[in-house]
Design an enzyme around this catalytic site. Structure first.
Site, PDB file in Angstrom:
ATOM      1  CB  VAL A 129       4.075  -9.214  -4.000  1.00 37.04           C
ATOM      2  CG1 VAL A 129       3.983  -9.655  -2.548  1.00 37.04           C
ATOM      3  CG2 VAL A 129       2.979  -9.864  -4.826  1.00 37.04           C
ATOM      4  N   GLY A 184      -2.662  10.702   5.032  1.00 42.14           N
ATOM      5  CA  GLY A 184      -2.320  10.127   3.731  1.00 42.14           C
ATOM      6  C   GLY A 184      -1.752   8.716   3.805  1.00 42.14           C
ATOM      7  CE  LYS A 202       0.242  -5.674  -2.107  1.00 44.49           C
ATOM      8  NZ  LYS A 202       0.316  -4.618  -1.084  1.00 44.49           N
TER       9      LYS A 202
HETATM   10  N1  HSE Z   1      -2.180  -0.328  -0.491  1.00 45.27           N
HETATM   11  C1  HSE Z   1      -0.972  -1.070  -0.380  1.00 45.27           C
HETATM   12  C2  HSE Z   1      -0.521  -1.089   1.071  1.00 45.27           C
HETATM   13  C3  HSE Z   1       0.174  -0.522  -1.171  1.00 45.27           C
HETATM   14  O1  HSE Z   1      -1.109  -0.430   1.934  1.00 45.27           O
HETATM   15  O2  HSE Z   1       0.452  -1.792   1.338  1.00 45.27           O
HETATM   16  C4  HSE Z   1       0.270  -1.007  -2.561  1.00 45.27           C
HETATM   17  O3  HSE Z   1       0.337  -2.390  -2.657  1.00 45.27           O
END
Ligand code: HSE
Length: 439
Positions: A129, A184, A202
C-alpha cells in the site's frame, strides 16, 4: 552470519530491490549482511537492467520457496497465482515472507496470516500500500496507542494522475486516459485502477490494520472514475472543490456494536483539505485517531525505487529480529511466538455497514427543462425525503436543457437515492447527469 534472500520476480519492483541490495553503502549497516541468494524469473533469456551471476537465476520458483538455505522469500511477482501458493509454501517451509502483493493479501490475507502465525514466521507487506510511503508499519507500531477513527487515502496513482490532468486541462476522462496509456502512466488494461479495484484492495488492508479485524473484500463498496466528466470537474472547481478518488475506512462509534464503513469512490474534496493538493501520481494517507489527531503520509505510491525502498526495509526488519534471536517465547509445540506489533494475528471479521447507511453530503447535477418552478420542485422532493440542501446553482444551458447543480447537507445515502428515484420521474427533469459524494 548472513541472511539469504530468495527473490521471486525480477520486474519493476524486483529490479529496484536488487539495485538496493547490490549498493549497500551509506544505508543501514545490516544491509551488508543480506545476501541475494536465488532469483526466480519467468525467462532466463530476457535482457535485465541489473547484472546478476547466472547461477543465481532460476525459472523454478518452487525450488526457491522450499530451499532450506533461504531465510526470507521476497514475493514481487504480483497477481493472485502462483503468488498465493508460493507464499503459502514458503511459510510451510519456515520462511519469512516480504510481499508487495496487495491483491493476494486483500483476498487471501486470512489464509496467509493464519499459516504464518501457525508456522511462527513473519509476513511483512509495507510495499503493498502506498509504494514507498511508510503507512503499514506506522499503523502497526508507531500509532498503536491510538484509537483510530478514520483512514482516508489517495492510494492509486493512475487515477490521481488522470483526475489531476482533467482538473488542470479541462479534458474528458476518455481522452486523458488514452494519453496516459500512451505515456505509460496507465496500463493497457486500466480496469483495476480506473474502476477502483486496486484502491479497494489497499483500503481493505489499511482498514484491517487500523481497526484490528479482518475485512471481507466483497463488502468494500467500490466505484471508479470512468463516469467523471469535465462538467463535474468544472462545477466542483466553481464550488471550491477538487474531485479525488478516495479510499475511506471509518469507524462509526454511534452504532452498537461499532461498525465500519469501508469504501472507494470519487469524492468532492474541499480545496482547503490536506488531500486536495495531492496531485499527479502521488499518494497520501490521512489517519485520524485519538489522541494523535490528524497525521498524513505523503509520497510516491508506486515505481521501482520507492516500492523497493519499502520491500528492503521489510527485509531489514526481519533480519534485525533474526539477528538478535527470536526470544525465548514459544508455543507448547516449540513454534516461535511472533512480535505482536509486527505480525497480523487478527481472528475476527469487522462488521461493515451497508452503503445505504452512510451519512454524507452529496453533489448532484440535473439536466432539466427551463421553466419557472423547476428548482422549487427539486427542493420540495428532496425535502420530502429528509434531504436538506446546502446550495443550488444554475449557471446556464447545456444544449436545450437547464443545468442545475445541488450540494446537500449530511444525509443518509438511502434517503438521497429515494429522492433521486422520485426526481427521475418528474416531467421537467431530463436526466440526473451525475451524483458524487462530498467529503
Ligand atoms: N497501479 C497502482 C497505481 C500502482 O496506479 O497506484 C501499484 O499499486
Amino acid at each position: 552470519m548472513g541472511f539469504k534472500i530468495g527473490l521471486l520476480g525480477l520486474g519493476t519492483v524486483g529490479t529496484g530491490t536488487v539495485q538496493i541490495l547490490q549498493d549497500p553503502a551509506q544505508r543501514h549497516p545490516l544491509l551488508q549482511e543480506i545476501e541475494l541468494y536465488r532469483v526466480g524469473v519467468k525467462s532466463l533469456e530476457k535482457p535485465r537492467s541489473v547484472s546478476l551471476s547466472p547461477e543465481l537465476l532460476t525459472t523454478n520458483l518452487e525450488e526457491i520457496v522450499t530451499d532450506p538455505a533461504v531465510d526470507i522469500v521476497v514475493e514481487v511477482i504480483g497477481g493472485l497465482e502462483p503468488a498465493r501458493s508460493l507464499m503459502l509454501k514458503a511459510i510451510e517451509h519456515g520462511k519469512h515472507v516480504v510481499t508487495a502483493n496487495k491483491a493476494a493479501i486483500a483476498r487471501y490475507g486470512a489464509e496467509i496470516f493464519t499459516a504464518a502465525e501457525n508456522a511462527g514466521v513473519y509476513v511483512l507487506l509495507e510495499a503493498a500500500v502506498g509504494g514507498g510511503i511508510p503507512v503499514i508499519e506506522p499503523l502497526k507500531q508507531s500509532l498503536c496507542s491510538n484509537r483510530i477513527h478514520t483512514v482516508t487515502g489517495i492510494v492509486n496513482g493512475t487515477t490521481n494522475y488522470i483526475l489531476t490532468r482533467m482538473q488542470t486541462e479541462g479534458g474528458d476522462f476518455d481522452e486523458i486516459l488514452a494519453d496516459a496509456q500512451q505515456l505509460g502512466y496507465a496500463e493497457a488494461d486500466p480496469t483495476a485502477d480506473v474502476d477502483g479495484l486496486d484502491a479497494a484492495d489497499k483500503i481493505a488492508i489499511l482498514a484491517s490494520l487500523a481497526f484490528g479485524g479482518r475485512i471481507k473484500l466483497p463488502e468494500v463498496h467500490c466505484e471508479g472514475i470512468r463516469q467523471i466528466s469535465a462538467a463535474d470537474i468544472a462545477y466542483a472547481e466553481k464550488l471550491g472543490f477538487v474531485i479525488k478518488l478516495l479510499a475511506i475506512a471509518k469507524r462509526d462509534f454511534s452504532a452498537t456494536p461499532a461498525h465500519l464503513q469501508v469504501r472507494v469512490h470519487p469524492t468532492l474534496v474541499s480545496k482547503t483539505h490536506p488531500l486536495a493538493s495531492v496531485n499527479d501520481v502521488y499518494n497520501a494517507i490521512l489517519i485520524e485517531g485519538d489522541p494523535i489527531g490528524q497525521v498524513m503520509f505523503f509520497g510516491p505510491g508506486a515505481g521501482s525505487g520507492p516500492t523497493a525502498s519499502a520491500v528492503v526495509s521489510d527485509i531489514l526488519n526481519i533480519a534485525a529480529i533474526l539477528k538478535v534471536g527470536r526470544g525465548a517465547a514459544t508455543r507448547s509445540d516449540g513454534t516461535p511466538l511472533l512480535d505482536p506489533l509486527l505480525a497480523c494475528s487478527h481472528q475476527d471479521y469487522c462488521t461493515i455497514a451497508s452503503i445505504d447507511e452512510l451519512v454524507t453530503r452529496f453533489y448532484a447535477r440535473f439536466l432539466t427543462q427551463d421553466y419557472p418552478g423547476v428548482i422549487g420542485k427539486l427542493g420540495t422532493c428532496f425535502g420530502n425525503h429528509d434531504v436538506s440542501l446546502e446550495s443550488v446553482v444554475q449557471t446556464g444551458l447545456r444544449g436545450d436543457s437547464a443545468e442545475i447543480v445541488v450540494v446537500t447537507h449530511d444525509v443518509r445515502e438511502g434517503n438521497f437515492y429515494e429522492a433521486l428515484s422520485e426526481i427521475r420521474t418528474m416531467e421537467a427533469v431530463s436526466s440526473v447527469a451525475s451524483t458524487l459524494r462530498v467529503l
